[in-house]
Design a protein around this motif. Sequence first.
Motif, PDB file in Angstrom:
ATOM      1  N   LEU A 204      33.973  37.481  43.082  1.00 44.81           N
ATOM      2  CA  LEU A 204      34.423  36.967  41.780  1.00 44.81           C
ATOM      3  C   LEU A 204      34.318  35.451  41.676  1.00 44.81           C
ATOM      4  O   LEU A 204      34.148  34.906  40.594  1.00 44.81           O
ATOM      5  CB  LEU A 204      35.876  37.375  41.539  1.00 44.81           C
ATOM      6  N   GLY A 205      34.449  34.770  42.783  1.00 42.47           N
ATOM      7  CA  GLY A 205      34.430  33.304  42.769  1.00 42.47           C
ATOM      8  C   GLY A 205      35.470  32.757  43.710  1.00 42.47           C
ATOM      9  O   GLY A 205      35.270  32.688  44.919  1.00 42.47           O
ATOM     10  N   ALA A 206      36.638  32.376  43.160  1.00 42.31           N
ATOM     11  CA  ALA A 206      37.723  31.822  43.984  1.00 42.31           C
ATOM     12  C   ALA A 206      39.077  32.109  43.336  1.00 42.31           C
ATOM     13  O   ALA A 206      39.813  31.181  42.993  1.00 42.31           O
ATOM     14  CB  ALA A 206      37.519  30.322  44.173  1.00 42.31           C
ATOM     15  N   PRO A 207      39.432  33.378  43.183  1.00 42.66           N
ATOM     16  CA  PRO A 207      40.685  33.692  42.489  1.00 42.66           C
ATOM     17  C   PRO A 207      41.940  33.504  43.331  1.00 42.66           C
ATOM     18  O   PRO A 207      43.047  33.464  42.795  1.00 42.66           O
ATOM     19  CB  PRO A 207      40.518  35.170  42.121  1.00 42.66           C
TER      20      PRO A 207
ATOM     21  N   ALA B  86      35.528  36.678  47.027  1.00 44.36           N
ATOM     22  CA  ALA B  86      34.278  35.923  47.163  1.00 44.36           C
ATOM     23  C   ALA B  86      33.255  36.343  46.119  1.00 44.36           C
ATOM     24  O   ALA B  86      32.487  35.522  45.609  1.00 44.36           O
ATOM     25  CB  ALA B  86      33.708  36.131  48.565  1.00 44.36           C
TER      26      ALA B  86
ATOM     27  N   VAL C 249      38.155  30.731  33.891  1.00 44.40           N
ATOM     28  CA  VAL C 249      36.770  31.129  34.122  1.00 44.40           C
ATOM     29  C   VAL C 249      35.910  29.873  34.153  1.00 44.40           C
ATOM     30  O   VAL C 249      35.936  29.064  33.222  1.00 44.40           O
ATOM     31  CB  VAL C 249      36.268  32.087  33.022  1.00 44.40           C
TER      32      VAL C 249
ATOM     33  N   THR D 146      44.822  30.233  36.374  1.00 38.79           N
ATOM     34  CA  THR D 146      43.505  30.824  36.609  1.00 38.79           C
ATOM     35  C   THR D 146      42.617  30.690  35.376  1.00 38.79           C
ATOM     36  O   THR D 146      43.071  30.852  34.245  1.00 38.79           O
ATOM     37  CB  THR D 146      43.646  32.315  36.984  1.00 38.79           C
TER      38      THR D 146
ATOM     39  N   HIS E  57      32.748  32.599  36.753  1.00 42.19           N
ATOM     40  CA  HIS E  57      33.502  32.945  37.952  1.00 42.19           C
ATOM     41  C   HIS E  57      35.006  32.815  37.691  1.00 42.19           C
ATOM     42  O   HIS E  57      35.445  31.966  36.923  1.00 42.19           O
ATOM     43  CB  HIS E  57      33.117  32.037  39.122  1.00 42.19           C
ATOM     44  N   MET E  58      35.769  33.652  38.357  1.00 40.91           N
ATOM     45  CA  MET E  58      37.240  33.616  38.270  1.00 40.91           C
ATOM     46  C   MET E  58      37.760  32.620  39.299  1.00 40.91           C
ATOM     47  O   MET E  58      37.538  32.801  40.503  1.00 40.91           O
ATOM     48  CB  MET E  58      37.806  35.020  38.521  1.00 40.91           C
ATOM     49  N   VAL E  59      38.445  31.591  38.833  1.00 42.66           N
ATOM     50  CA  VAL E  59      38.874  30.504  39.716  1.00 42.66           C
ATOM     51  C   VAL E  59      40.339  30.174  39.457  1.00 42.66           C
ATOM     52  O   VAL E  59      40.762  29.993  38.304  1.00 42.66           O
ATOM     53  CB  VAL E  59      38.018  29.232  39.496  1.00 42.66           C
TER      54      VAL E  59
ATOM     55  N   ASP F 155      31.973  28.902  34.708  1.00 42.18           N
ATOM     56  CA  ASP F 155      30.580  29.334  34.869  1.00 42.18           C
ATOM     57  C   ASP F 155      30.495  30.810  35.277  1.00 42.18           C
ATOM     58  O   ASP F 155      29.744  31.188  36.173  1.00 42.18           O
ATOM     59  CB  ASP F 155      29.872  28.449  35.905  1.00 42.18           C
TER      60      ASP F 155
END
Length: 242
Positions: free
Chosen positions: A120-123, A118, A229, A227, A233-235, A231
Amino acid sequence: MNKIYVVGIGPGAYEKMTIQAAEVLKNCDVIVGYTVYIDLVKEHFPGKEFLTTPMKKEVQRCEMAFEEAAKGKTVAMICSGDSGVYGMAGLMYEIGERYPDVEVETVAGVTAAIGGGAVLGAPLIHDFCLISLSDLLTPWEKIEKRLKLAAEADFVICLYNPSSIKRHDYLQKACDLILQHQPENLVCGTVENIGREGEKATIYTLKELRDTKVDMFTTVFIGNSQTKVIDGHMVTPRGYRI
């Protein structure tokens, strides 16, 4: 019947604990745990009896909990994150076979993969696996095989216990194994001190991660071929058409 709750307290901050976990701790008589974890909850549950053991005294800690429950007390054995993910729940059930008059119930918590993800973003949106780099209880040869196969299968990989004083180069070893199947520019991330003071998220390439110094309070996220990046965030996309 006498009762022990095996409680995952989440990453560390009180507000990241589940409501169920907080209610159990509020209503129990005794809270048992590793010294560091007791320190995280002590101020929020005044008036409780707290019992601790240091690292590598896990069996004794569990036995202590059962002995207290056998006296008729309601006991909570606490673990960081989730008690069923590298926690004490399994050992508690094993030892519990010797205490048939004590009931054991597991209370879920937010494990580091979820809490750190959470930040990191949504990895972890697609298939992922958790691998601990600690070889205290698992031979390194087995950890090595798991890393290779997970990388070959293109899983997002979340690494627990990535480094210690004795295992200072284990993250480097893990990255070298993953680099056999994944490119140097693979998106990766780390989160330090999840849910605690000093929380920090950083995004790397796999090549950069290989030469990064981490500690036991860092959780490592290694992306898959999808995967990216977004903005900052790791997504990891799941594949929805947009």
